[in-house]
Design an enzyme around this catalytic site. Structure first.
Site, PDB file in Angstrom:
ATOM      1  N   PRO A  93       0.841  -1.199   0.000  1.00  0.00           N
ATOM      2  CA  PRO A  93       0.000   0.000   0.000  1.00  0.00           C
ATOM      3  C   PRO A  93       0.877   1.251   0.000  1.00  0.00           C
ATOM      4  CG  PRO A  93      -0.069  -1.082   2.155  1.00  0.00           C
ATOM      5  CD  PRO A  93       0.717  -1.974   1.236  1.00  0.00           C
ATOM      6  N   GLY A  95       1.956   5.140   0.799  1.00  0.00           N
ATOM      7  CA  GLY A  95       1.746   6.145   1.857  1.00  0.00           C
ATOM      8  C   GLY A  95       1.350   5.529   3.168  1.00  0.00           C
ATOM      9  N   GLY A  97       3.812   3.681   5.158  1.00  0.00           N
ATOM     10  CA  GLY A  97       4.986   3.356   5.987  1.00  0.00           C
ATOM     11  C   GLY A  97       5.557   1.981   5.722  1.00  0.00           C
ATOM     12  N   GLY A  99       7.278   1.246   2.956  1.00  0.00           N
ATOM     13  CA  GLY A  99       8.422   1.348   2.045  1.00  0.00           C
ATOM     14  C   GLY A  99       8.071   1.124   0.592  1.00  0.00           C
ATOM     15  N   SER A 100       6.844   1.464   0.215  1.00  0.00           N
ATOM     16  CA  SER A 100       6.416   1.231  -1.168  1.00  0.00           C
ATOM     17  C   SER A 100       7.326   1.948  -2.183  1.00  0.00           C
ATOM     18  CB  SER A 100       4.952   1.680  -1.298  1.00  0.00           C
ATOM     19  OG  SER A 100       4.696   2.242  -2.525  1.00  0.00           O
ATOM     20  N   SER A 101       7.722   3.180  -1.896  1.00  0.00           N
ATOM     21  CA  SER A 101       8.535   3.902  -2.886  1.00  0.00           C
ATOM     22  C   SER A 101       9.926   3.281  -3.002  1.00  0.00           C
ATOM     23  CB  SER A 101       8.608   5.397  -2.562  1.00  0.00           C
ATOM     24  OG  SER A 101       9.202   5.610  -1.324  1.00  0.00           O
ATOM     25  N   ALA A 102      10.526   2.892  -1.893  1.00  0.00           N
ATOM     26  CA  ALA A 102      11.858   2.268  -1.955  1.00  0.00           C
ATOM     27  C   ALA A 102      11.790   0.907  -2.649  1.00  0.00           C
ATOM     28  CB  ALA A 102      12.436   2.109  -0.553  1.00  0.00           C
ATOM     29  N   ALA A 103      10.717   0.156  -2.387  1.00  0.00           N
ATOM     30  CA  ALA A 103      10.594  -1.182  -2.984  1.00  0.00           C
ATOM     31  C   ALA A 103      10.388  -1.086  -4.500  1.00  0.00           C
ATOM     32  CB  ALA A 103       9.431  -1.941  -2.339  1.00  0.00           C
ATOM     33  N   ASP A 144      14.976   3.443   4.559  1.00  0.00           N
ATOM     34  CA  ASP A 144      14.094   2.626   3.708  1.00  0.00           C
ATOM     35  C   ASP A 144      14.876   1.939   2.585  1.00  0.00           C
ATOM     36  OD1 ASP A 144      12.069   3.627   5.246  1.00  0.00           O
ATOM     37  OD2 ASP A 144      10.762   4.122   3.562  1.00  0.00           O
TER      38      ASP A 144
HETATM   39  O1  PMV Z   1       6.983   6.418   6.329  1.00  0.00           O
HETATM   40  P1  PMV Z   1       8.193   5.588   6.090  1.00  0.00           P
HETATM   41  O2  PMV Z   1       8.024   4.173   6.400  1.00  0.00           O
HETATM   42  O3  PMV Z   1       8.845   5.861   4.777  1.00  0.00           O
HETATM   43  O4  PMV Z   1       9.252   5.951   7.203  1.00  0.00           O
HETATM   44  C1  PMV Z   1       9.867   7.156   7.328  1.00  0.00           C
HETATM   45  C2  PMV Z   1      10.824   7.103   8.458  1.00  0.00           C
HETATM   46  C3  PMV Z   1      11.176   8.475   9.003  1.00  0.00           C
HETATM   47  O5  PMV Z   1      12.139   8.244  10.020  1.00  0.00           O
HETATM   48  C4  PMV Z   1       9.968   9.162   9.592  1.00  0.00           C
HETATM   49  C5  PMV Z   1      11.771   9.352   7.921  1.00  0.00           C
HETATM   50  C6  PMV Z   1      13.127   8.898   7.421  1.00  0.00           C
HETATM   51  O6  PMV Z   1      13.509   9.386   6.352  1.00  0.00           O
HETATM   52  O7  PMV Z   1      13.823   8.132   8.080  1.00  0.00           O
END
Ligand code: PMV
Length: 307
Positions: A93, A95, A97, A99-103, A144
């Protein structure tokens, strides 16, 4: 059609937000939920075909994480734009948390580097994806891209070599999704505003989160699930203090603790998105998962470490 190249999602177990201020954080890959990319002959240029978004991105698009990534990879390997379409899809999903964009960037990076015939080390993939992440997140810490590229639990401090580590026990986690999309860029920005207003107070919280993360690493390595759970609760309290909580996250945390979780916390940027709970064992993991879905939310099970 080429082979499919995949990359996992991730969750942050300890230390989000404080990691932006130089404190350590711990993230684990979610191997069961992945982004996949595969290539096929192009239509005269390089196109990333983001199937879930119904969007085709080419190198002219300077605001997409994928074009930034592809351009960087082509420059690094001194190659011309190939005539290639890379198809992309993801079970993660957006937005939330996970890691969708990194994956998705990592999967595209693997598919494109394979086509170009370059063999990238994990740290090189992580670096390229980090630059692409800046398009999505503004000033990401780099956690991420690291956990997703290494696909191993990592202890991460911004700007330092990541430390991969493991545990001699299996940890059973349940991820609960509030269904509320939240922008990490925004929550990171809100935390920064608070930090500018109240630097001493916020630095104090970041120090406390840093200590929780250090304790968490020890507890994971010792296989001490109770201690990990307690530290997750403490981390959640501190995340609420720095203003990234949400009432729906509170509901999910309460549901999981009432269902017997050893600990629970929001994970990632907060302000919506996901939370994570630690279950005592596989049976309780399933029960906690059911309690979340009965309450009308989405839930996922994942594990890390091995008995
Ligand atoms: O929302 P996510 O899972 O991409 O996590 C961000 C993690 C933060 O510590 C809030 C930001 C970061 O760049 O590390």
């Amino acid at each position: 059609m080429s082979d499919s190249f995949t990359a996992p999602g991730k969750i942050i177990l300890f230390g989000e937000h404080a990691v932006v201020y130089g404190k350590p954080a711990i993230a684990i890959p979610v191997s069961g939920m992945r982004a996949s990319a595969w290539s096929e002959p192009g239509e005269g240029k390089l196109t990333i075909n983001a199937l879930d978004l119904n969007e085709k991105i080419d190198l002219k698009n300077k605001t997409s994480q994928f074009s930034v990534l592809a351009q960087a990879l082509l420059s690094r390997t001194k190659q011309n734009e190939p005539n290639l379409t890379i198809n992309l899809t993801s079970k993660l999903p957006q937005g939330s948390g996970m890691g969708s964009s990194a994956a998705t960037s990592t999967a595209v990076c693997k598919a494109l580097s394979n086509y170009l015939g370059v063999d990238l080390e994990k740290n090189q993939i992580s670096e390229l994806v980090f630059d692409a992440e800046k398009i999505v997140h503004g000033t990401p810490s780099g956690i991420d891209n690291t956990v997703v590229a290494y696909e191993s639990p990592v202890y991460f401090v911004k700007g330092k070599e990541p430390l991969t580590f493991d545990s001699g026990r299996t940890f059973y986690l349940v991820i609960g999704d509030t269904g509320i999309e939240s922008s990490t860029k925004e929550t990171v920005g809100n935390v920064r505003s608070l930090w500018e207003k109240e630097p001493n107070l916020m630095n104090g919280y970041f120090d406390e989160i840093g200590n929780v993360t250090e304790g968490g690493k020890q507890a994971i390595e010792n296989g001490d699930k109770e201690a990990v759970g307690e530290l997750m609760n403490k981390n959640h309290e501190l995340l609420n203090k720095i203003g990234v909580g949400h009432q729906e996250l509170e509901k999910l945390v309460d549901i999981t603790l009432e269902a017997g979780a050893l600990g629970a916390k929001l994970t990632g940027g907060g302000g919506g998105g996901n939370m994570v709970a630690l279950a005592k064992n596989a049976e309780e993991q399933k029960e906690i998962c059911e309690k979340i879905t009965e309450a009308g939310y989405r839930a996922y099970q994942t594990t890390f470490g091995e008995d």
